[in-house]
Design a protein around this motif. Structure first.
Motif, PDB file in Angstrom:
ATOM      1  N   GLY A  18      54.423  39.952   2.188  1.00  0.00           N
ATOM      2  CA  GLY A  18      54.100  38.768   2.415  1.00  0.00           C
ATOM      3  C   GLY A  18      53.879  38.294   3.866  1.00  0.00           C
ATOM      4  O   GLY A  18      53.925  38.925   4.882  1.00  0.00           O
ATOM      5  N   ALA A  22      56.124  41.447  -1.163  1.00  0.00           N
ATOM      6  CA  ALA A  22      55.758  40.405  -2.102  1.00  0.00           C
ATOM      7  C   ALA A  22      55.450  41.255  -3.395  1.00  0.00           C
ATOM      8  O   ALA A  22      55.703  40.518  -4.445  1.00  0.00           O
ATOM      9  CB  ALA A  22      54.301  39.846  -1.530  1.00  0.00           C
ATOM     10  N   TYR A  57      57.625  39.172  -5.745  1.00  0.00           N
ATOM     11  CA  TYR A  57      58.537  38.260  -5.107  1.00  0.00           C
ATOM     12  C   TYR A  57      57.963  37.061  -4.517  1.00  0.00           C
ATOM     13  O   TYR A  57      57.193  37.221  -3.857  1.00  0.00           O
ATOM     14  CB  TYR A  57      59.459  39.062  -4.097  1.00  0.00           C
ATOM     15  N   THR A  58      58.710  35.924  -4.622  1.00  0.00           N
ATOM     16  CA  THR A  58      58.775  34.592  -4.055  1.00  0.00           C
ATOM     17  C   THR A  58      59.942  34.223  -3.219  1.00  0.00           C
ATOM     18  O   THR A  58      60.902  34.023  -3.753  1.00  0.00           O
ATOM     19  CB  THR A  58      58.337  33.600  -4.717  1.00  0.00           C
ATOM     20  N   TRP A  76      61.634  36.647  -8.757  1.00  0.00           N
ATOM     21  CA  TRP A  76      60.722  37.578  -8.974  1.00  0.00           C
ATOM     22  C   TRP A  76      60.367  37.670 -10.442  1.00  0.00           C
ATOM     23  O   TRP A  76      60.855  37.294 -11.271  1.00  0.00           O
ATOM     24  CB  TRP A  76      61.191  39.131  -8.471  1.00  0.00           C
TER      25      TRP A  76
END
Length: 146
Positions: free
Chosen positions: A44, A50, A69-70, A80
Motif C-alpha cells: 500500500g 496490501a 489488508y486495510t 483483512w
C-alpha cells in the motif's frame, strides 16, 4: 458468511510495536505456527502489505491463500478479507488495539468459511486453537522483541 469469533489479550507493548510485528509478513514463518511461507504481492501507499500470499501447513490443515489488508491511519486497527484460497470460501478478520498505559489490549476477530463443510463442534474447536495460537504467539513475539 461464517460465524465470527473474537478473543482478546493484553500485550506489554505500545500499539505501534504490535502493528510493526503484525505488518512484518516476511517474519511470520519464524513465529506463526504452521506458516511456511509468506509473500507480499502488493504494498500500500504506507509500504505495508496490501495483498499477501500465505502458505499454511498445520498438520491436517494445508492451504495457500491471498488476503487483502486495510490499515487504519491511526495505527490502531487492521482489517483483512480473502482474495482467493484453496480451502477457504471466505475469510474476514481484524486486529483492534486499545492502549492502556504501557500495555495494549489486542482484540482478534476472525470469520472463516471453508470450501468443505465442517461439523460445528470441530469448527469451533479449530477456531479456538487458531485464535489462541495467533494471540499467544503474537504476544510472545512482541514481548520477546522488546
Amino acid at each position: 458468511m461464517a460465524d465470527e469469533s473474537t478473543q482478546s489479550i493484553v500485550i506489554d507493548a505500545p500499539p505501534e510495536r504490535i502493528m510493526d510485528v503484525v505488518a512484518d509478513f516476511a517474519a511470520y514463518p519464524e513465529w506463526a505456527n504452521g506458516m511456511k511461507k509468506t509473500e507480499v504481492l502488493e504494498a500500500g501507499p504506507d509500504g505495508r502489505g496490501a495483498q499477501v500470499r500465505f502458505n499454511l501447513d498445520a498438520g491436517p490443515v494445508k492451504d495457500e491463500y491471498v488476503l487483502a489488508y486495510t490499515w487504519a491511519a491511526d495505527g490502531l486497527s487492521v482489517d483483512w478479507t480473502l482474495v482467493k484460497g484453496q480451502m477457504q470460501k471466505s475469510q474476514k478478520g481484524s486486529y483492534r488495539l486499545v492502549p492502556s498505559g504501557a500495555s495494549t489490549t489486542v482484540t482478534y476477530t476472525l470469520a472463516v468459511q471453508l470450501v468443505i463443510p465442517m461439523i460445528g463442534l470441530f469448527r469451533r474447536k479449530a477456531e479456538k486453537v487458531i485464535m489462541d495460537t495467533a494471540l499467544k504467539e503474537l504476544k510472545r513475539r512482541v514481548e520477546n522483541a522488546a
